[in-house]
Structure formats: structure tokens, C-alpha cells
Design a protein around this motif. Structure first.
Motif, PDB file in Angstrom:
ATOM      1  N   ASP A   1       0.822  -1.218   0.000  1.00 11.60           N
ATOM      2  CA  ASP A   1       0.000   0.000   0.000  1.00 11.60           C
ATOM      3  C   ASP A   1       0.856   1.269   0.000  1.00 11.60           C
ATOM      4  O   ASP A   1       0.469   2.284  -0.574  1.00 11.60           O
ATOM      5  CB  ASP A   1      -0.921   0.027   1.225  1.00 11.60           C
ATOM      6  N   ARG A   2       1.966   1.221   0.712  1.00 15.94           N
ATOM      7  CA  ARG A   2       2.799   2.417   0.882  1.00 15.94           C
ATOM      8  C   ARG A   2       3.898   2.525  -0.168  1.00 15.94           C
ATOM      9  O   ARG A   2       4.778   3.373  -0.049  1.00 15.94           O
ATOM     10  CB  ARG A   2       3.443   2.403   2.273  1.00 15.94           C
TER      11      ARG A   2
ATOM     12  N   ALA B   1       9.218   5.341   2.521  1.00 13.86           N
ATOM     13  CA  ALA B   1       8.034   4.508   2.325  1.00 13.86           C
ATOM     14  C   ALA B   1       8.070   3.286   3.251  1.00 13.86           C
ATOM     15  O   ALA B   1       7.026   2.856   3.767  1.00 13.86           O
ATOM     16  CB  ALA B   1       7.953   4.065   0.860  1.00 13.86           C
TER      17      ALA B   1
ATOM     18  N   ASP C   1       7.151   4.462   6.631  1.00 10.29           N
ATOM     19  CA  ASP C   1       5.685   4.678   6.600  1.00 10.29           C
ATOM     20  C   ASP C   1       4.937   3.364   6.816  1.00 10.29           C
ATOM     21  O   ASP C   1       3.986   3.290   7.598  1.00 10.29           O
ATOM     22  CB  ASP C   1       5.244   5.241   5.239  1.00 10.29           C
ATOM     23  N   ALA C   2       5.367   2.328   6.092  1.00 12.26           N
ATOM     24  CA  ALA C   2       4.653   1.035   6.142  1.00 12.26           C
ATOM     25  C   ALA C   2       4.745   0.420   7.534  1.00 12.26           C
ATOM     26  O   ALA C   2       3.755  -0.108   8.057  1.00 12.26           O
ATOM     27  CB  ALA C   2       5.239   0.083   5.096  1.00 12.26           C
TER      28      ALA C   2
ATOM     29  N   SER D   1       2.565   2.527   9.962  1.00 15.83           N
ATOM     30  CA  SER D   1       1.113   2.333   9.829  1.00 15.83           C
ATOM     31  C   SER D   1       0.710   0.942  10.315  1.00 15.83           C
ATOM     32  O   SER D   1      -0.371   0.772  10.891  1.00 15.83           O
ATOM     33  CB  SER D   1       0.651   2.581   8.386  1.00 15.83           C
TER      34      SER D   1
END
Lengths: 161, 293
Positions: free
Chosen positions: A96-97, A144, A147-148, A151
Motif C-alpha cells: 500500500d505504501r 516509504a 511509513d509502512a 502504519s
């Protein structure tokens, strides 16, 4: 004593009995003997982290460990973590990221990230960076990737709260 | 790259390991955590004929406190030091230092004995041993030897260990009540080997150093216990006292040149660390601010 040495270990829950030459490292053993090619071999001197696997529950560099040292150990590779569903949410977050990029570093990144998430339920970005600092991404997809992981940590905290 | 071929023996006891080493001498290498040995072998910097794996020797593992002495077994891993309540209570400098050693996957395998026997002049634990006045405990064919850390490190990757001997433990005096410590290193990236580092252990009474041991690393061929600390003990530390100590430090350093830094840069960074450690240990920020005016 240069002859092959008999070893018995568990890999992703399955018993493996075989014999190997002393010089064979654990990463090559997993890739070439067991065809578990998710564990990647990058630098071969412990810098890049692409060969990260779990031995007896703790992450290690498979290129800095001899296969003979894994005698009696339990080894888990990216295939094991993936097949069991343990990191399904983390893998989805990487997709997703846009944290996958070329994918070479991804197995090691996932192993290291899951190790952090098991130990720390709400890591901040600095902690994530520090824990992943031994894993190189040559596409430089670090933002990224962080980020992943972040999250996933948030989602897991929400789910267990 | 791959390691060249070698024979492998799994030691069953310390005695068994010593027998194997007695037979093979300098053709053998001891494997504990392997986090320095394996890279060296994979890069073909060394090609031992025999690797003696001591990883299974439970007798070399563990941390114990007895009569004011903290004993750490050679196979105690970095991660064990990081998580140990004994280390946190009695040698917190070590726990601080370990957070700068490589990365979690390396810290899960690397051992204190391996780090000390390897004796990389840019690594953290040898300097901590010098700062903490450790005794290195070694076993060989002739029995046990106890070597002060200052005498143990003799050069780049060189120690007082003979090829027939095994490093089995380190003994540290338990940190006294009023003691305090400072650890910092400059590195290109967190977890890399230091460009310059300092492991400091101090005893402070009424705002003065009653004792100060400064273990600098990556400034020479071995960890250095800086004599400049003498200028700061049992005196009221002022900016001029600190300046004298900085000059004394610069005089006693003989840093190496490499691709990371010139000797002049290393001298400068060592002085920065000295000033920073003194001001932090004494909780006097103005000292650091004034040191380089």
C-alpha cells in the motif's frame, strides 16, 4: 575434520536432517539446499541485512552464521513468516505504501520490522529507523518503508486495544 | 565472498577447546558469536585451517555479582548486556555503549569475549573495559591468567592472548554509588565503527572529580586511557583547567589517518568529546560552551 558435518535443525517448523561442509553459511544453506530463496545474499559480510532470518526467535545475519552452527536450532525464514500469515498486514502495508521498490531488501526489511513490532507496540519513526538501520535499501525507499512499518504498528495497536 | 575451506570442531568444554587450540596453535581460530570473525573470513582477510566453535559452552555464559565484582562470561552477548539488570545497576556505561554497537541482528549474536579478543581499535567494548578498570580472565595450558585491560590490548587486532589461550570472562569492579558515566561516539551512521569515541567513568564528590577514567577509542592502535584526566581530578574545574586538559589530551594522542578522518580531525573530535563529557558529568553546560571559544 574438513569432511561434511551432520546437522539436525528445524526450518519453518519442519525437521531437516542433513550434512554440510563447515564453510557453508546459513544463508546459502537455506537458498541452495532447501530452495528457500526469499533469504537474499547481498554483501556477505554482515552490512546489508538482506539475509536476515530468525534463529530461535531472534533475528540474525544468515551470512555471518555457519550452517553447522544452526544444529539443534529453530530457523524461520521469510517463507515461514509469510506462509503462517504472521506478517500479512505488514506485507500489505508495504504494498500500500509503495515500500517494495525492487524487492531485494524486502525480506530482510520485513524480518527486522516484525522483530521491532514484536518488541515495541508503538515505535516512533526514530525507533523504526534505528531498528532498520542495519538493512540497506539500494533503491533508497526508506521513507516509504518507515511509513509502512509505522502504519502497521498503528493498525496493530488499534486492533489489540 | 565466501570463506575458504576449513575444518570445524565443536568444543564440548573449555578443556576440550584448549586441547584443540594446543594442537593447532595459530592455524586455529576461536568462533564465538562470529560477528567479526565471519566477515573477516568471508572477505578472505583470514583463512584459518580449523575453526573451534565455543558457542555451546554454557559455562562461559552469564553475568554474576559477588563481593563487589561483576563477572561477565565471555559468551555473554551484546543483547544480554543490554537487557541485564545487573549491568544496568553495576556497569551502566556498558549498557549505554552497546546501543552504539552495530544493529539488532548483530547484537543478538556478537559476544563480549569475541569483541575483546578481536580487539578492533574502533570498537566500543575494549575502551569500556579500560575505563572500567576491568580484568580480563584467560585460560590456557598453564592455567588461568588475569590481565588488566590496559595491558590486554597491544595493537590493532592484537592482544596479550596467545594462540593457545581462551578468553573466558571479564571481572569489573561494581560501580561505586556516586559514580557517573558518559559514552559517545562520532560515526558516519549509527551502528558503524566510530571515527572517534569516548567511554568515561567518573566518581564525583561535591562537584569535583574524585576519580575520572577516560577510555578513548579509534584514536590509536588500541583503546587509550587518557592521562589528561589527571588534570581534572581533585580540582575545581574551570575553563582554564579544562583548556589545559584539552591541550594535554591533544599532546598524548597519536591518531591514525584513514579514509574517514585525518589525525588533526581525530584530535579535534577527541577534544570535543572530552569537553562534552566533563560538562555533562559535572552538569555544567557553560564549560562545554567555553571550551572552544
Amino acid at each position: 575434520m574438513t569432511a561434511p558435518i551432520t546437522i539436525s535443525l528445524e526450518v519453518n517448523g519442519e525437521r531437516v536432517d542433513t550434512s554440510v561442509l563447515p564453510r557453508l553459511n546459513l544463508a546459502d544453506f537455506l537458498r541452495e539446499y532447501l530452495k528457500l530463496t526469499g533469504t537474499h545474499v547481498g554483501c556477505e559480510h554482515g552490512v546489508c541485512g538482506a539475509c536476515t532470518v530468525r534463529v530461535d526467535g531472534e533475528i540474525v545475519r544468515a551470512c555471518l552464521m555457519l550452517a553447522v552452527q544452526a544444529d539443534n536450532a529453530s530457523v524461520e525464514t521469510i517463507e515461514g513468516l509469510s506462509d503462517s500469515g504472521e506478517i500479512a498486514d505488514l506485507q500489505a502495508a508495504f504494498r500500500d505504501r509503495n515500500a517494495l521498490q525492487c524487492g531485494f531488501c524486502t525480506p530482510g526489511m520485513l524480518m527486522a520490522a516484525q522483530d521491532l513490532l514484536k518488541q515495541t507496540s508503538a515505535p516512533d519513526r526514530e525507533q523504526i529507523r534505528e531498528h532498520l538501520s542495519g538493512n540497506y535499501c539500494r533503491c533508497t525507499g526508506y521513507q516509504a518503508i518507515v511509513d509502512a512499518v509505522e502504519s502497521t504498528a498503528r493498525a496493530r495497536a488499534g486492533r489489540t486495544a | 565472498m565466501k570463506a575458504s575451506a576449513f575444518a570445524y570442531a565443536r568444543a564440548t568444554s573449555v578443556e576440550n577447546a584448549l586441547e584443540l587450540l594446543a594442537d593447532q596453535g595459530d592455524r586455529a581460530k576461536v568462533l564465538s558469536g562470529g560477528q567479526s570473525l565471519m566477515p573477516a573470513m568471508n572477505l578472505r582477510l583470514i583463512s584459518p585451517e580449523l575453526v573451534v566453535d565455543i558457542g555451546g559452552l554454557a559455562e562461559l555464559r552469564g553475568i554474576a555479582v559477588k563481593e563487589g565484582i561483576l563477572t561477565i562470561g565471555a559468551l555473554t552477548r551484546y543483547v544480554d548486556l543490554l537487557k541485564s539488570t545487573e549491568i544496568a545497576a553495576h556497569a551502566p556505561l556498558l549498557a549505554d555503549a552497546v546501543t552504539h554497537v552495530a544493529h539488532p541482528a548483530i547484537r543478538n549474536r556478537g559476544t563480549i569475549g569475541g569483541s575483546l579478543a578481536h580487539a578492533d581499535p574502533a570498537s566500543e567494548l575494549p575502551a569500556c573495559m579500560v575505563a572500567l578498570a576491568a580484568t580480563i580472565v584467560v585460560r590456557g595450558p598453564g592455567g588461568e591468567r588475569r590481565i588488566a585491560a590496559r595491558e590486554f590490548f597491544t595493537g590493532i587486532y592484537e592482544t596479550a592472548l596467545s594462540p593457545q589461550e581462551l578468553l573466558v570472562a571479564v571481572d569489573l569492579p561494581v560501580a561505586p554509588r556516586q559514580s557517573s558515566h558518559f559514552f559517545h561516539e562520532f560515526a558516519r551512521r549509527h551502528g558503524d565503527y566510530a571515527i572517534v569515541g569516548l567511554a568515561a567513568q567518573a566518581v564525583i564528590n561535591d562537584g569535583r572529580f574524585a576519580d575520572l577514567r577516560l577510555g578513548f577509542f579509534a584514536v590509536g592502535d588500541r583503546p587509550l586511557l587518557a592521562g589528561a584526566a589527571g588534570k581534572l581530578v581533585n580540582v575545581a574545574v574551570t575553563s582554564s583547567v579544562l583548556s589545559e586538559a584539552l591541550s594535554a589530551l591533544a599532546d598524548e594522542l597519536d591518531p591514525q589517518e584513514d579514509h574517514q578522518a585525518t589525525p588533526a580531525m581525530r584530535r579535534h573530535l577527541a577534544k570535543v568529546l572530552l569537553a562534552r563529557s566533563v560538562s555533562e558529568l559535572l552538569s555544567r553546560p557553560e564549560l562545554h560552551a567555553g571550551a572552544f571559544v
